[in-house]
Design an enzyme around this catalytic site. Structure first.
Site, PDB file in Angstrom:
ATOM      1  N   LEU A 214       0.838  -1.196   0.000  1.00 34.39           N
ATOM      2  CA  LEU A 214       0.000   0.000   0.000  1.00 34.39           C
ATOM      3  C   LEU A 214       0.872   1.245   0.000  1.00 34.39           C
ATOM      4  O   LEU A 214       1.928   1.249   0.630  1.00 34.39           O
ATOM      5  CB  LEU A 214      -0.892  -0.007   1.241  1.00 34.39           C
ATOM      6  CG  LEU A 214      -1.882  -1.180   1.345  1.00 34.39           C
ATOM      7  CD1 LEU A 214      -2.633  -1.090   2.659  1.00 34.39           C
ATOM      8  CD2 LEU A 214      -2.844  -1.198   0.195  1.00 34.39           C
ATOM      9  N   LEU A 245      -8.144   4.984   6.890  1.00 32.22           N
ATOM     10  CA  LEU A 245      -7.776   3.616   6.551  1.00 32.22           C
ATOM     11  C   LEU A 245      -6.269   3.468   6.333  1.00 32.22           C
ATOM     12  O   LEU A 245      -5.673   4.165   5.518  1.00 32.22           O
ATOM     13  CB  LEU A 245      -8.525   3.176   5.283  1.00 32.22           C
ATOM     14  CG  LEU A 245      -8.276   1.742   4.811  1.00 32.22           C
ATOM     15  CD1 LEU A 245      -8.752   0.750   5.859  1.00 32.22           C
ATOM     16  CD2 LEU A 245      -8.972   1.510   3.479  1.00 32.22           C
ATOM     17  N   ASP A 246      -5.659   2.544   7.087  1.00 37.74           N
ATOM     18  CA  ASP A 246      -4.243   2.177   6.957  1.00 37.74           C
ATOM     19  C   ASP A 246      -3.298   3.358   7.126  1.00 37.74           C
ATOM     20  O   ASP A 246      -2.183   3.351   6.602  1.00 37.74           O
ATOM     21  CB  ASP A 246      -3.985   1.496   5.603  1.00 37.74           C
ATOM     22  CG  ASP A 246      -4.686   0.153   5.505  1.00 37.74           C
ATOM     23  OD1 ASP A 246      -4.829  -0.515   6.537  1.00 37.74           O
ATOM     24  OD2 ASP A 246      -5.110  -0.218   4.389  1.00 37.74           O
ATOM     25  N   GLU A 247      -3.712   4.376   7.871  1.00 35.14           N
ATOM     26  CA  GLU A 247      -2.860   5.540   8.086  1.00 35.14           C
ATOM     27  C   GLU A 247      -2.582   5.779   9.564  1.00 35.14           C
ATOM     28  O   GLU A 247      -2.077   6.838   9.937  1.00 35.14           O
ATOM     29  CB  GLU A 247      -3.483   6.785   7.453  1.00 35.14           C
ATOM     30  CG  GLU A 247      -3.558   6.722   5.932  1.00 35.14           C
ATOM     31  CD  GLU A 247      -4.019   8.033   5.314  1.00 35.14           C
ATOM     32  OE1 GLU A 247      -4.035   9.055   6.030  1.00 35.14           O
ATOM     33  OE2 GLU A 247      -4.362   8.028   4.116  1.00 35.14           O
TER      34      GLU A 247
END
Length: 301
Positions: A214, A245-247
């Protein structure tokens, strides 16, 4: 593995062998005399410091972080008064945040999973062997596939189906299953996005794992697209889950080199190896109070 009076199982190792080992983590604005103030407080209360780590983001106006392991006879009985006195004498005047914990007390954990079993089974195996300081209270899944595997570890399995239409009701059910029972939620390849409402209401940290492709290879089929692009390293990232999200703040990352000869299946296998080791490290460090938040990043001792 020893069972404590409250039902939690202690891991093997030095911490489990000594119920009088405690931990203290502190965060505050940096300035002269903080270490002396804290060590003097512990000395006055009969504690012996056996390990200490500290860091500062800047000598002037920076943020100070400290993790101490100490020995105090009768720790469990003394801890409430120790906490109250520390707030009044040290943390309050410094304007800092802090947390005391018993090193022998494992973290109560809920594991969320979908169909991929590698991270789930690795954590359950490490917990059973006492290699992680955790007590897995329950496994929650949006699919029934792994129920028998989880049962073999003697851990409760809860199947909570999730669809786009039923997501609010599913998350409410999950919150009911977790309320007051866990100190940490681990997303061991749970292929659902948790809502901001869930993260606000769960009341404990949530750790997630994902492959490090990612954002270049976000979404479905990352290993297929990685092979098409001829990647030379693959990896994984463990981080705290946030509404973005994903941070969330990153806890641990790792990579392994690959070549053009690696098939998609080989990339996926090696990626799974990295995912489970990175997640295990992140969970272990969190449960040992080694991870302190500093805004969008972390200090890891």
């Amino acid at each position: 593995m020893t069972v404590l009076s409250d039902g939690r199982r202690t891991p093997t190792g030095a911490a489990a062998d000594d119920p009088d080992l405690g931990r203290l983590v502190v965060s505050c604005v940096d300035g002269p005399g903080i270490v002396a103030r804290i060590s003097s407080f512990l000395h006055r209360h009969g504690a012996n410091i056996v390990q200490s780590d500290q860091d500062s983001t800047g000598a002037t106006g920076g943020r100070f972080f400290l993790r101490i392991v100490f020995h105090l006879p009768g720790l469990a009985t003394a801890l409430p008064a120790l906490d109250e006195d520390f707030e009044a004498e040290v943390a309050g005047p410094l304007g800092g945040t802090y947390r005391f914990s018993e090193a022998a007390a494992p973290t109560r954990v809920a594991l969320f999973v979908s169909r991929h079993d590698h991270c789930l089974l690795d954590l359950l195996w490490r917990a059973r062997r006492g290699e992680l300081p955790i007590d897995v209270v329950t496994v929650v899944s949006n699919h029934p596939d792994l129920a028998e595997d989880v049962a073999s570890f003697g851990v409760a399995f809860e199947h909570v189906p999730v669809t786009r239409a039923s997501k609010p009701q599913a998350e409410q059910r999950q919150l009911e299953l977790l309320r007051g029972r866990v100190d940490l939620v681990v997303l061991a390849r749970y292929m659902q996005i948790l809502s901001g409402d869930f993260l606000d209401r769960v009341g404990v940290p949530v750790i997630n794992i994902h492959h490090s492709f990612l954002p270049a290879f976000a979404g479905a089929g990352p290993y297929e697209r990685a092979r098409e692009r001829g990647v030379k390293i693959i990896g994984a990232t463990a981080h705290y889950a946030t509404e973005d999200l994903d941070e969330g703040p990153i806890i641990e990352q790792d990579v392994v080199r690959v070549t053009h000869r690696a098939s998609v299946a080989e990339l996926a296998r090696r990626g799974a190896d990295i995912e489970r080791t990175v997640l295990a490290r992140a969970v272990g460090w969190h449960c040992e109070d080694r991870v302190l938040l500093n805004g969008r990043t972390t200090i890891v001792f």
